[in-house]
Motif scaffolding. Structure first.
Motif, PDB file in Angstrom:
ATOM      1  N   LEU A   1      -5.251   7.465 -11.424  1.00 16.20           N
ATOM      2  CA  LEU A   1      -4.552   6.218 -11.122  1.00 16.20           C
ATOM      3  C   LEU A   1      -5.493   5.029 -10.984  1.00 16.20           C
ATOM      4  CD1 LEU A   1      -1.914   7.440  -8.497  1.00 16.20           C
ATOM      5  CD2 LEU A   1      -1.578   7.034 -10.951  1.00 16.20           C
ATOM      6  N   SER A   2      -6.789   5.310 -10.853  1.00 14.52           N
ATOM      7  CA  SER A   2      -7.747   4.228 -10.621  1.00 14.52           C
ATOM      8  C   SER A   2      -7.915   3.318 -11.834  1.00 14.52           C
ATOM      9  CB  SER A   2      -9.103   4.793 -10.195  1.00 14.52           C
ATOM     10  OG  SER A   2      -9.665   5.588 -11.225  1.00 14.52           O
ATOM     11  N   ASP A   3      -7.377   3.733 -13.011  1.00 13.66           N
ATOM     12  CA  ASP A   3      -7.455   2.855 -14.177  1.00 13.66           C
ATOM     13  C   ASP A   3      -6.484   1.684 -14.065  1.00 13.66           C
ATOM     14  OD1 ASP A   3      -5.039   4.094 -14.580  1.00 13.66           O
ATOM     15  OD2 ASP A   3      -5.404   4.645 -16.669  1.00 13.66           O
ATOM     16  N   THR A   4      -5.524   1.778 -13.148  1.00 10.67           N
ATOM     17  CA  THR A   4      -4.508   0.741 -12.996  1.00 10.67           C
ATOM     18  C   THR A   4      -4.435   0.175 -11.578  1.00 10.67           C
ATOM     19  OG1 THR A   4      -3.170   1.899 -14.659  1.00 10.67           O
ATOM     20  CG2 THR A   4      -2.058   0.212 -13.359  1.00 10.67           C
ATOM     21  N   PHE A   5      -4.666   1.035 -10.590  1.00  9.22           N
ATOM     22  CA  PHE A   5      -4.504   0.637  -9.193  1.00  9.22           C
ATOM     23  C   PHE A   5      -5.826   0.759  -8.432  1.00  9.22           C
ATOM     24  CE2 PHE A   5      -0.655   2.790 -10.749  1.00  9.22           C
ATOM     25  CZ  PHE A   5       0.252   1.744 -10.669  1.00  9.22           C
ATOM     26  N   HIS A   6      -5.881   0.143  -7.271  1.00  9.93           N
ATOM     27  CA  HIS A   6      -7.004   0.358  -6.363  1.00  9.93           C
ATOM     28  C   HIS A   6      -6.729   1.676  -5.650  1.00  9.93           C
ATOM     29  CE1 HIS A   6      -7.201  -4.233  -6.550  1.00  9.93           C
ATOM     30  NE2 HIS A   6      -8.289  -3.793  -7.157  1.00  9.93           N
ATOM     31  N   ALA A   7      -7.240   2.767  -6.207  1.00 10.78           N
ATOM     32  CA  ALA A   7      -6.910   4.103  -5.720  1.00 10.78           C
ATOM     33  C   ALA A   7      -8.152   4.830  -5.224  1.00 10.78           C
ATOM     34  CB  ALA A   7      -6.234   4.920  -6.824  1.00 10.78           C
ATOM     35  N   ALA A   8      -7.946   5.671  -4.215  1.00 10.34           N
ATOM     36  CA  ALA A   8      -9.032   6.488  -3.667  1.00 10.34           C
ATOM     37  C   ALA A   8      -8.436   7.794  -3.155  1.00 10.34           C
ATOM     38  CB  ALA A   8      -9.749   5.755  -2.544  1.00 10.34           C
ATOM     39  N   CYS A   9      -9.272   8.800  -3.000  1.00  7.86           N
ATOM     40  CA  CYS A   9      -8.804  10.074  -2.462  1.00  7.86           C
ATOM     41  C   CYS A   9      -9.289  10.243  -1.035  1.00  7.86           C
ATOM     42  CB  CYS A   9      -9.253  11.253  -3.329  1.00  7.86           C
ATOM     43  SG  CYS A   9     -11.007  11.651  -3.178  1.00  7.86           S
ATOM     44  N   TYR A  10      -8.570  11.097  -0.289  1.00  2.30           N
ATOM     45  CA  TYR A  10      -8.927  11.344   1.101  1.00  2.30           C
ATOM     46  C   TYR A  10      -8.558  12.769   1.449  1.00  2.30           C
ATOM     47  CZ  TYR A  10      -9.226  10.707   6.182  1.00  2.30           C
ATOM     48  OH  TYR A  10      -9.569  10.807   7.513  1.00  2.30           O
ATOM     49  N   HIS A  11      -9.541  13.530   1.939  1.00  2.00           N
ATOM     50  CA  HIS A  11      -9.255  14.892   2.389  1.00  2.00           C
ATOM     51  C   HIS A  11     -10.347  15.335   3.359  1.00  2.00           C
ATOM     52  CE1 HIS A  11     -12.390  16.362  -0.329  1.00  2.00           C
ATOM     53  NE2 HIS A  11     -11.792  15.748  -1.342  1.00  2.00           N
ATOM     54  N   ALA A  12     -10.104  16.445   4.028  1.00  2.00           N
ATOM     55  CA  ALA A  12     -11.003  16.909   5.090  1.00  2.00           C
ATOM     56  C   ALA A  12     -12.352  17.371   4.560  1.00  2.00           C
ATOM     57  CB  ALA A  12     -10.332  18.038   5.877  1.00  2.00           C
TER      58      ALA A  12
ATOM     59  N   GLU B   1     -15.243   5.498   5.948  1.00  2.00           N
ATOM     60  CA  GLU B   1     -15.313   4.357   5.028  1.00  2.00           C
ATOM     61  C   GLU B   1     -13.979   4.162   4.317  1.00  2.00           C
ATOM     62  OE1 GLU B   1     -17.525   3.435   0.803  1.00  2.00           O
ATOM     63  OE2 GLU B   1     -18.674   4.477   2.366  1.00  2.00           O
ATOM     64  N   LYS B   2     -13.367   5.268   3.881  1.00  2.00           N
ATOM     65  CA  LYS B   2     -12.094   5.152   3.168  1.00  2.00           C
ATOM     66  C   LYS B   2     -10.957   4.784   4.112  1.00  2.00           C
ATOM     67  CE  LYS B   2     -13.283   7.964  -0.807  1.00  2.00           C
ATOM     68  NZ  LYS B   2     -12.977   9.113  -1.685  1.00  2.00           N
ATOM     69  N   GLU B   3     -11.006   5.255   5.336  1.00  2.00           N
ATOM     70  CA  GLU B   3     -10.009   4.856   6.330  1.00  2.00           C
ATOM     71  C   GLU B   3     -10.074   3.345   6.560  1.00  2.00           C
ATOM     72  OE1 GLU B   3     -10.780   7.097   9.830  1.00  2.00           O
ATOM     73  OE2 GLU B   3     -10.139   9.014   8.960  1.00  2.00           O
ATOM     74  N   GLU B   4     -11.285   2.814   6.684  1.00  2.00           N
ATOM     75  CA  GLU B   4     -11.461   1.386   6.916  1.00  2.00           C
ATOM     76  C   GLU B   4     -11.011   0.583   5.707  1.00  2.00           C
ATOM     77  OE1 GLU B   4     -15.565   1.038   7.929  1.00  2.00           O
ATOM     78  OE2 GLU B   4     -15.306   1.859   9.970  1.00  2.00           O
ATOM     79  N   TRP B   5     -11.347   1.078   4.509  1.00  2.00           N
ATOM     80  CA  TRP B   5     -10.916   0.384   3.286  1.00  2.00           C
ATOM     81  C   TRP B   5      -9.397   0.338   3.202  1.00  2.00           C
ATOM     82  CZ3 TRP B   5      -8.111   3.136  -0.487  1.00  2.00           C
ATOM     83  CH2 TRP B   5      -7.694   2.352  -1.575  1.00  2.00           C
ATOM     84  N   PHE B   6      -8.747   1.484   3.394  1.00  2.00           N
ATOM     85  CA  PHE B   6      -7.305   1.528   3.248  1.00  2.00           C
ATOM     86  C   PHE B   6      -6.615   0.748   4.364  1.00  2.00           C
ATOM     87  CE2 PHE B   6      -3.144   3.883   3.439  1.00  2.00           C
ATOM     88  CZ  PHE B   6      -2.676   3.409   2.224  1.00  2.00           C
ATOM     89  N   SER B   7      -7.152   0.798   5.551  1.00  2.00           N
ATOM     90  CA  SER B   7      -6.569   0.065   6.671  1.00  2.00           C
ATOM     91  C   SER B   7      -6.521  -1.432   6.386  1.00  2.00           C
ATOM     92  CB  SER B   7      -7.380   0.329   7.944  1.00  2.00           C
ATOM     93  OG  SER B   7      -6.846  -0.381   9.027  1.00  2.00           O
ATOM     94  N   ALA B   8      -7.549  -1.944   5.698  1.00  2.00           N
ATOM     95  CA  ALA B   8      -7.628  -3.378   5.409  1.00  2.00           C
ATOM     96  C   ALA B   8      -6.943  -3.749   4.097  1.00  2.00           C
ATOM     97  CB  ALA B   8      -9.091  -3.815   5.360  1.00  2.00           C
ATOM     98  N   SER B   9      -6.588  -2.743   3.287  1.00  2.00           N
ATOM     99  CA  SER B   9      -6.074  -3.011   1.941  1.00  2.00           C
ATOM    100  C   SER B   9      -4.626  -3.484   1.959  1.00  2.00           C
ATOM    101  CB  SER B   9      -6.189  -1.757   1.078  1.00  2.00           C
ATOM    102  OG  SER B   9      -5.601  -1.972  -0.187  1.00  2.00           O
ATOM    103  N   ALA B  10      -4.329  -4.441   1.081  1.00  2.00           N
ATOM    104  CA  ALA B  10      -2.962  -4.929   0.936  1.00  2.00           C
ATOM    105  C   ALA B  10      -2.249  -4.290  -0.250  1.00  2.00           C
ATOM    106  CB  ALA B  10      -2.966  -6.445   0.758  1.00  2.00           C
TER     107      ALA B  10
ATOM    108  N   PRO C   1       0.828  -1.219   0.000  1.00  2.00           N
ATOM    109  CA  PRO C   1       0.000   0.000   0.000  1.00  2.00           C
ATOM    110  C   PRO C   1       0.863   1.271   0.000  1.00  2.00           C
ATOM    111  CG  PRO C   1      -0.734  -1.553   1.695  1.00  2.00           C
ATOM    112  CD  PRO C   1       0.600  -2.018   1.234  1.00  2.00           C
ATOM    113  N   ALA C   2       0.279   2.344  -0.522  1.00  2.00           N
ATOM    114  CA  ALA C   2       1.016   3.595  -0.655  1.00  2.00           C
ATOM    115  C   ALA C   2       0.105   4.785  -0.398  1.00  2.00           C
ATOM    116  CB  ALA C   2       1.622   3.708  -2.053  1.00  2.00           C
ATOM    117  N   VAL C   3       0.727   5.862   0.060  1.00  2.00           N
ATOM    118  CA  VAL C   3       0.020   7.132   0.231  1.00  2.00           C
ATOM    119  C   VAL C   3       0.739   8.192  -0.583  1.00  2.00           C
ATOM    120  CG1 VAL C   3      -0.745   8.923   1.830  1.00  2.00           C
ATOM    121  CG2 VAL C   3      -0.736   6.539   2.570  1.00  2.00           C
ATOM    122  N   ILE C   4      -0.023   8.947  -1.374  1.00  2.00           N
ATOM    123  CA  ILE C   4       0.516  10.087  -2.108  1.00  2.00           C
ATOM    124  C   ILE C   4      -0.020  11.343  -1.437  1.00  2.00           C
ATOM    125  CG2 ILE C   4       0.691  11.245  -4.340  1.00  2.00           C
ATOM    126  CD1 ILE C   4      -0.046   8.595  -5.677  1.00  2.00           C
ATOM    127  N   PHE C   5       0.875  12.170  -0.907  1.00  2.00           N
ATOM    128  CA  PHE C   5       0.450  13.406  -0.249  1.00  2.00           C
ATOM    129  C   PHE C   5       0.447  14.552  -1.258  1.00  2.00           C
ATOM    130  CE2 PHE C   5       1.611  11.176   3.717  1.00  2.00           C
ATOM    131  CZ  PHE C   5       0.459  11.441   4.443  1.00  2.00           C
TER     132      PHE C   5
END
Length: 258
Positions: free
Chosen positions: A59-70, A79-88, A41-45
């Motif tokens: 990036l979602s055309d190639t990777f399991h990607a999502a955005c996260y912001h306030a 929901e996205k925190e839970e998804w990313f926490s469980a993602s490999a 897993p990776a985070v892009i800031f």
């Protein structure tokens, strides 16, 4: 009275390898890095919510990607925190809002899309990788327009030494074995080999002619060449290569910037 103890620990994390890159295209460089399954897993800031959404979408055309912001609704952030926490193998394009109170231990890569405002922020965000103690990577994407004083820790010799020194910390010796400056890795950026190779096979007499001869369609003739690059990205990459002198060295006197 009570005894007062001052506890101080170094911000250095020995399992994190630091990379400083001047990408020809930030999106394509991110793709190059993330193509290796071991980098996820990776985070892009990113600096803005809009950019985080755009990069996650791209990036979602190639990777399991999502955005996260306030700016996301609280339930969507959760929901996205839970998804990313469980993602490999997830890729999270996020603003600095990500990480507060979140402890995902197996993040393998952190990418800073641009030079941060200060070294402390860079170290704090980089430190979200490799909390399981296993090897991790922290990349910073630099540009030649970056403020020189802010970029100095990443461009003046050993990166680990530079960032620790900027934070008032010391490191034994002047070099390490865990940064791109000391090891010489990251020498081939995304698109560099293909663009320079194209120019070498098609020598021209001026910068204007060379730039006009490398539209995206010219590079798409063989599927192995830059299939996701836009013409705009190729042109920007040409400008960077000329700024660095890379194209002049390939063509010698044939390329003279008009």
């Amino acid at each position: 009275g009570r005894n007062v103890y001052i506890v101080h620990s170094s911000p250095d994390r020995e399992n994190i390898f630091y990379h400083a890159v001047y990408p020809l295209s930030k999106e394509q460089e991110a793709r190059r890095i993330l193509t290796d399954p071991a980098s996820r897993p990776a985070v892009i800031f990113l600096r803005s919510r809009i950019l985080a959404e755009r990069i996650a979408s791209a990036l979602s055309d190639t990777f399991h990607a999502a955005c996260y912001h306030a700016g996301l609704p609280a339930d969507e952030r959760r929901e996205k925190e839970e998804w990313f926490s469980a993602s490999a193998d997830g890729v999270l394009a996020a603003t600095s809002a990500y990480g507060m109170g979140v402890d995902k231990k197996n993040i393998r890569t952190i990418i800073h899309w641009s030079c941060p405002d200060d070294t402390a922020s860079f170290m704090q965000e980089s430190g979200r990788a490799g909390r399981d103690g296993n090897p991790a990577d922290s990349y910073i994407f630099l540009s030649y327009s970056d403020n020189a004083s802010i970029a100095r820790p990443f461009t003046s010799g050993c990166i680990r030494h530079g960032i620790l020194s900027a934070m008032g910390e010391t490191m034994e010796g002047e070099r390490c074995l865990a940064c791109s400056a000391c090891t010489g890795c990251d020498s081939q950026r995304a698109g560099e080999k293909e663009i320079i190779g194209y120019i070498r096979r098609h020598p021209l007499t001026s910068y204007i002619n060379a730039a006009a001869a490398i539209p995206a369609k010219g590079l798409y003739k063989k599927k192995v060449n830059l299939p996701r690059w836009s013409e705009k990205e190729v042109m920007k990459a040409m400008d960077i290569l000329i700024h660095e002198g890379r194209i002049r060295r390939v063509l010698g006197r044939l390329i003279a910037k008009a």
